[in-house]
Scaffold this motif. Structure first.
Motif, PDB file in Angstrom:
ATOM      1  N   LEU A 290    -132.430 -68.889 -59.437  1.00  0.00           N
ATOM      2  CA  LEU A 290    -133.305 -68.384 -58.696  1.00  0.00           C
ATOM      3  C   LEU A 290    -134.836 -68.917 -59.073  1.00  0.00           C
ATOM      4  O   LEU A 290    -135.630 -69.450 -58.070  1.00  0.00           O
ATOM      5  CB  LEU A 290    -133.318 -66.948 -58.625  1.00  0.00           C
ATOM      6  CG  LEU A 290    -132.222 -66.163 -58.042  1.00  0.00           C
ATOM      7  CD1 LEU A 290    -132.350 -64.619 -58.202  1.00  0.00           C
ATOM      8  CD2 LEU A 290    -132.172 -66.501 -56.466  1.00  0.00           C
TER       9      LEU A 290
ATOM     10  N   ILE B 237    -132.410 -63.004 -51.558  1.00  0.00           N
ATOM     11  CA  ILE B 237    -131.354 -62.204 -51.839  1.00  0.00           C
ATOM     12  C   ILE B 237    -130.990 -61.355 -50.622  1.00  0.00           C
ATOM     13  O   ILE B 237    -129.962 -61.223 -50.295  1.00  0.00           O
ATOM     14  CB  ILE B 237    -131.515 -61.273 -53.100  1.00  0.00           C
ATOM     15  CG1 ILE B 237    -131.785 -62.154 -54.374  1.00  0.00           C
ATOM     16  CG2 ILE B 237    -130.433 -60.310 -53.358  1.00  0.00           C
ATOM     17  CD1 ILE B 237    -130.511 -62.849 -54.681  1.00  0.00           C
ATOM     18  N   MET B 238    -132.223 -60.878 -49.903  1.00  0.00           N
ATOM     19  CA  MET B 238    -132.041 -59.988 -48.649  1.00  0.00           C
ATOM     20  C   MET B 238    -131.352 -60.795 -47.631  1.00  0.00           C
ATOM     21  O   MET B 238    -130.459 -60.232 -46.993  1.00  0.00           O
ATOM     22  CB  MET B 238    -133.293 -59.720 -48.125  1.00  0.00           C
ATOM     23  CG  MET B 238    -133.709 -58.140 -48.769  1.00  0.00           C
ATOM     24  SD  MET B 238    -132.617 -56.776 -48.313  1.00  0.00           S
ATOM     25  CE  MET B 238    -133.565 -56.332 -46.823  1.00  0.00           C
TER      26      MET B 238
ATOM     27  N   SER C 118    -126.230 -65.503 -59.806  1.00  0.00           N
ATOM     28  CA  SER C 118    -127.694 -65.053 -59.585  1.00  0.00           C
ATOM     29  C   SER C 118    -127.748 -63.962 -58.465  1.00  0.00           C
ATOM     30  O   SER C 118    -128.852 -63.109 -58.734  1.00  0.00           O
ATOM     31  CB  SER C 118    -128.693 -66.198 -59.025  1.00  0.00           C
ATOM     32  OG  SER C 118    -127.931 -66.864 -57.768  1.00  0.00           O
ATOM     33  N   ASN C 119    -127.003 -63.692 -57.467  1.00  0.00           N
ATOM     34  CA  ASN C 119    -127.206 -62.500 -56.634  1.00  0.00           C
ATOM     35  C   ASN C 119    -127.071 -61.384 -57.488  1.00  0.00           C
ATOM     36  O   ASN C 119    -127.888 -60.370 -57.560  1.00  0.00           O
ATOM     37  CB  ASN C 119    -126.476 -62.711 -55.653  1.00  0.00           C
ATOM     38  CG  ASN C 119    -126.457 -63.670 -54.575  1.00  0.00           C
ATOM     39  OD1 ASN C 119    -127.296 -64.548 -54.643  1.00  0.00           O
ATOM     40  ND2 ASN C 119    -125.803 -63.780 -53.245  1.00  0.00           N
TER      41      ASN C 119
ATOM     42  N   TRP D  19    -129.769 -60.556 -60.007  1.00  0.00           N
ATOM     43  CA  TRP D  19    -130.868 -60.352 -59.478  1.00  0.00           C
ATOM     44  C   TRP D  19    -130.707 -58.763 -58.834  1.00  0.00           C
ATOM     45  O   TRP D  19    -131.747 -58.010 -59.267  1.00  0.00           O
ATOM     46  CB  TRP D  19    -131.328 -61.128 -57.968  1.00  0.00           C
ATOM     47  CG  TRP D  19    -132.767 -60.447 -57.381  1.00  0.00           C
ATOM     48  CD1 TRP D  19    -132.670 -59.548 -56.290  1.00  0.00           C
ATOM     49  CD2 TRP D  19    -133.839 -60.692 -57.779  1.00  0.00           C
ATOM     50  NE1 TRP D  19    -134.059 -59.669 -55.950  1.00  0.00           N
ATOM     51  CE2 TRP D  19    -134.849 -60.271 -56.824  1.00  0.00           C
ATOM     52  CE3 TRP D  19    -134.637 -61.460 -58.698  1.00  0.00           C
ATOM     53  CZ2 TRP D  19    -136.224 -60.318 -56.966  1.00  0.00           C
ATOM     54  CZ3 TRP D  19    -135.977 -61.663 -58.880  1.00  0.00           C
ATOM     55  CH2 TRP D  19    -136.661 -60.986 -57.850  1.00  0.00           C
ATOM     56  N   ILE D  20    -129.796 -58.369 -58.412  1.00  0.00           N
ATOM     57  CA  ILE D  20    -129.438 -57.036 -57.889  1.00  0.00           C
ATOM     58  C   ILE D  20    -129.393 -55.894 -59.117  1.00  0.00           C
ATOM     59  O   ILE D  20    -129.635 -54.722 -58.940  1.00  0.00           O
ATOM     60  CB  ILE D  20    -128.038 -57.093 -56.791  1.00  0.00           C
ATOM     61  CG1 ILE D  20    -128.417 -57.893 -55.582  1.00  0.00           C
ATOM     62  CG2 ILE D  20    -127.730 -55.511 -56.728  1.00  0.00           C
ATOM     63  CD1 ILE D  20    -127.147 -58.191 -55.084  1.00  0.00           C
TER      64      ILE D  20
ATOM     65  N   ALA E 183    -134.836 -55.994 -53.159  1.00  0.00           N
ATOM     66  CA  ALA E 183    -133.676 -56.251 -52.973  1.00  0.00           C
ATOM     67  C   ALA E 183    -132.941 -55.991 -54.405  1.00  0.00           C
ATOM     68  O   ALA E 183    -132.030 -56.947 -54.849  1.00  0.00           O
ATOM     69  CB  ALA E 183    -133.276 -57.614 -52.543  1.00  0.00           C
TER      70      ALA E 183
END
Lengths: 53, 510
Positions: free
Chosen positions: A31, A45-46, B85-86, B89-90, B167
């Motif tokens: 990211l 991400i959304m 990475s998702n 982040w979450i 998010a």
């Protein structure tokens, strides 16, 4: 070589390989590389969460 | 789709490889630190130089393991940022707190006093040195606590709200995260398994000396400490395993069904002590027998899982297809609700871009009503909610079977040591040596149950692994997989060869 010296050598060699080689060359933060701001990362991400793979 | 599946498989394989290798080093550190502290306490109490020599020998082996294992866990953090990475982040806000506390408090506590413990024998007083040794043991176990709080949250997420604006999951109740019952049962079971492994390690090395007729006094003393410590902690491991299974039954019924190989659940469900799964059996099929052969103890799973003789234990088919009689919602129903949550998130995103506050609030309300099953919205088929049954079943039974065997070994060795017959029991000493690799097998099997049993979830019910990965090339992950396989294997070879050399030298040559 004495045990203590051998262990210190292994520790420094390992830390060098992990941080100077593995992390720098093979493990960029996905990211951070793609986006500059937190807002851009959130939007990405959304998009991921709302777009079917 | 094929790319996503390949990417997820390689990312999971790499994480599993890293975690399994890392876990070769950690449990020995957790347990050996306490065994050393006990031995040094006896030295300080008795002033017997033999105990000092004994402590110093095990401390040397502890240092080898510590040095080789150091920083192997940091690789998992590299993988979070690149491959997952998702996910990172979450979960970021939730993982941040426990991992930061782990770094600041436990790691520094452990590292600071490690220096005094290892280099301070003639530089500080006996009592200061002993205190340092105990603090190293407590510090390393505290490190494990914070890591397992983070892991426990993945198994049973609590204390947070998902903020669609960022998010991310944002922590709203720190204490709910810290006091998560899933984390505590997992922590206690994990550290006690580390104590058992360390006891097996001391017993194996001491048994090897006794079989070769050398270091007799040293080995006999070490074996008594290790067998006593192992006996107590293995019984505790059994009790904490029971609590851990109870938590799994309450929060992750699919994992429990896979652990026990249950397709169709029953009231007064028996516990399969051992068995061979029928490979022809498939999800949804009620005709074929689940097992080719099995040994079952009646009623026990209902009692252990739900603390009630009459409790209904749902099987895979009950969870996938639902069971109205026992109020079990099907995965298909959860998928419908999950898709509503995903749609609501999409509407929130559109409203956010249009700067439409009313539409945002409406979308948020819809999301909050359905977010409990958000993760199911990403599944394509209800059967995706089922983990790899044979892998979880056999891993679980390997772990439990070996755990019971270790209790027998500790009892026999302790009994024969107390009666003074240990030198005559060559078979028992040989079993003591052979038990060490079995200890590692049990350790790894435990983690396979915990992590493979949670599949398809990265975060239980919230985020499947297919949605948790980064959008990167599967080939890149494959290359780093083999790179880590090489690095870790080299470290393991170094560990075994340095350790073996030091054991051959023995405490006298120390």
């Amino acid at each position: 070589m004495r045990l203590g010296k051998k262990l210190w050598l292994i520790i420094f060699l390992k830390l060098f390989i992990l941080f100077a080689v593995v992390k720098l060359l093979f493990f960029p933060n996905f990211l951070d590389e793609k986006f500059k701001t937190e807002k851009e990362k959130s939007a990405y991400i959304m998009d991921s969460l709302t777009t079917s793979k | 789709m094929e790319h996503v599946s390949e990417l997820v498989d390689w990312s999971r394989a790499q994480f599993a490889l890293t975690a399994l290798y890392h876990w070769i080093f950690v449990p020995l550190t957790l347990g050996l630190s306490f065994i050393i502290a006990i031995m040094e306490t006896v030295y300080v109490k008795t002033n017997d130089e033999w105990w000092k020599k004994t402590t110093q020998f095990w401390m040397t082996l502890f240092a080898i393991n510590f040095a080789l294992g150091l920083a192997t866990g940091i690789i998992m953090e590299f993988e979070f940022g690149t491959n997952w990475s998702n996910y990172s982040w979450i979960v970021g806000d939730i993982f941040g707190a426990p991992l930061a506390i782990e770094g600041i408090m436990a790691f520094f506590l452990e590292s600071t006093f490690f220096a005094i413990m290892f280099f301070g024998w003639n530089k500080v007083s006996k009592k200061t040195h002993l205190l340092s040794t105990w603090l190293v043991a407590i510090g390393s176990n505290l490190s494990a606590l914070w890591i397992l709080i983070a892991n426990g949250w993945m198994q049973h997420p609590v204390g947070m709200v998902f903020n669609p604006e960022s998010a991310r999951n944002e922590m709203v109740d720190f204490w709910a995260v810290v006091l998560n019952p899933n984390a505590y049962s997992k922590f206690l079971h994990t550290i006690s398994s580390g104590y058992v492994l360390a006891s097996l390690f001391v017993i194996a090395v001491s048994s090897w000396y006794l079989l070769r007729g050398r270091e007799i006094k040293f080995a006999k003393r070490s074996i008594i400490v290790a067998a006593s410590f192992g006996m107590i902690t293995s019984l505790y491991m059994l009790a904490s395993g029971d609590e851990s299974a109870h938590q799994v039954a309450l929060k992750q019924p699919m994992k429990l069904a896979a652990m026990e190989g249950i397709y169709r659940g029953e009231e007064r469900q028996g516990l399969v002590a051992a068995g061979i799964l029928n490979p022809a059996k498939t999800i949804g099929d009620d005709k074929l027998d689940t097992f080719l052969v099995k040994v079952e103890i009646p009623y026990v799973l209902s009692v252990l899982g739900y603390h009630s003789l009459d409790a209904f234990v749902p099987g895979v088919n009950d969870i996938v297809y639902g069971n109205e009689k026992h109020n079990v919602m099907s995965v298909s129903q959860k998928m419908v609700i999950g898709k509503e949550a995903v749609t609501a998130l999409g509407q929130y995103k559109i409203a956010q871009k249009a700067n439409d506050e009313i539409a945002k609030q409406e979308a948020l309300k819809r999301f909050e009503a359905s977010e409990k099953y958000l993760g199911y919205g990403y599944l394509k088929d209800p059967k995706e909610a089922v983990p790899d049954m044979p892998l979880v079943f056999y891993s679980f039974h390997t772990m439990v079977g070996l755990g019971s065997f270790f209790i027998f070994i500790f009892f026999m060795i302790l009994y024969n040591s107390m009666t003074g017959d240990i030198l005559k029991q060559k078979w028992l000493l040989l079993l003591g040596v052979l038990s060490l690799p079995l200890g590692y097998v049990a350790q790894e099997a435990g983690w396979i149950v915990a992590e493979a049993g949670r599949q398809p979830w990265a975060i239980q019910d919230m985020l499947p692994v297919s949605m948790a990965t980064s959008n990167i090339a599967a080939g890149n992950v494959m290359i780093t997989f083999w790179m880590f396989a090489f690095i870790f294997t080299a470290l393991l070879i170094a560990e075994v060869s340095i350790m073996t050399k030091q054991i051959k030298i023995g405490p006298e040559g120390h």
